[in-house]
Design a protein around this motif. Sequence first.
Motif, PDB file in Angstrom:
ATOM      1  N   GLU A  96       0.827  -1.208   0.000  1.00 58.26           N
ATOM      2  CA  GLU A  96       0.000   0.000   0.000  1.00 58.26           C
ATOM      3  C   GLU A  96       0.863   1.260   0.000  1.00 58.26           C
ATOM      4  N   ARG A  97       1.897   1.272   0.824  1.00 60.71           N
ATOM      5  CA  ARG A  97       2.798   2.432   0.880  1.00 60.71           C
ATOM      6  C   ARG A  97       3.548   2.594  -0.441  1.00 60.71           C
ATOM      7  N   ALA A  98       3.990   1.479  -1.012  1.00 64.33           N
ATOM      8  CA  ALA A  98       4.689   1.534  -2.300  1.00 64.33           C
ATOM      9  C   ALA A  98       3.769   2.075  -3.389  1.00 64.33           C
ATOM     10  N   ALA A  99       2.484   1.724  -3.316  1.00 65.04           N
ATOM     11  CA  ALA A  99       1.518   2.241  -4.293  1.00 65.04           C
ATOM     12  C   ALA A  99       1.350   3.751  -4.122  1.00 65.04           C
ATOM     13  N   GLU A 100       1.299   4.220  -2.866  1.00 60.96           N
ATOM     14  CA  GLU A 100       1.183   5.658  -2.612  1.00 60.96           C
ATOM     15  C   GLU A 100       2.353   6.420  -3.222  1.00 60.96           C
ATOM     16  N   LEU A 101       3.530   5.799  -3.201  1.00 67.67           N
ATOM     17  CA  LEU A 101       4.736   6.444  -3.732  1.00 67.67           C
ATOM     18  C   LEU A 101       4.974   6.112  -5.199  1.00 67.67           C
ATOM     19  N   ASP A 102       4.073   5.316  -5.782  1.00 66.07           N
ATOM     20  CA  ASP A 102       4.138   4.927  -7.195  1.00 66.07           C
ATOM     21  C   ASP A 102       5.468   4.266  -7.544  1.00 66.07           C
ATOM     22  N   ILE A 103       5.876   3.316  -6.710  1.00 65.62           N
ATOM     23  CA  ILE A 103       7.113   2.572  -6.950  1.00 65.62           C
ATOM     24  C   ILE A 103       6.845   1.511  -8.005  1.00 65.62           C
ATOM     25  N   GLU A 104       7.613   1.559  -9.076  1.00 64.74           N
ATOM     26  CA  GLU A 104       7.418   0.624 -10.184  1.00 64.74           C
ATOM     27  C   GLU A 104       7.835  -0.786  -9.794  1.00 64.74           C
ATOM     28  N   GLY A 105       7.081  -1.775 -10.273  1.00 65.23           N
ATOM     29  CA  GLY A 105       7.399  -3.178 -10.038  1.00 65.23           C
ATOM     30  C   GLY A 105       6.991  -3.689  -8.674  1.00 65.23           C
ATOM     31  N   ARG A 106       6.266  -2.892  -7.913  1.00 63.51           N
ATOM     32  CA  ARG A 106       5.917  -3.256  -6.542  1.00 63.51           C
ATOM     33  C   ARG A 106       5.068  -4.513  -6.450  1.00 63.51           C
ATOM     34  N   SER A 107       4.231  -4.771  -7.441  1.00 63.03           N
ATOM     35  CA  SER A 107       3.318  -5.915  -7.362  1.00 63.03           C
ATOM     36  C   SER A 107       4.050  -7.255  -7.346  1.00 63.03           C
TER      37      SER A 107
END
Length: 89
Positions: free
Chosen positions: A64-75
Motif C-alpha cells: 500500500e505504501r509503495a503504491a502511494e509512492l508509485d514505486i514501479e514493479g511493486r506488485s
Amino acid sequence: MPGKKHGPGIKNPDMYEELREDGASKEKAARISNAAKSEGASEIGRRGGKAGDYEDWTVDELHERAAELDIEGRSSMNKGELIDALRNH
C-alpha cells in the motif's frame, strides 16, 4: 547559481543538495528541504521518526505504501524488496 541541480521550486537549495549527496531521491530531498525552509529544521527533526520499522509492517501495508509512492514493479516484490525500494525511493 552555477551547477544548479534542481528546479525553481526548491526553497532551500543547500539542504536539497546535501540530501541528494547523501542518497535521498529528488522527491524526498525536495520535500524535506522545502518543509525545513517553511517550518524550520528543528520542527522537521522533531516531527520525524514516527512510522516505525518497515520490518514490522505486513506485506500488504508495504504494498500500500509503495503504491502511494508509485514505486514501479511493486506488485511482484517480496517483503525484503519492498522494504529496500521504500527506503531508497
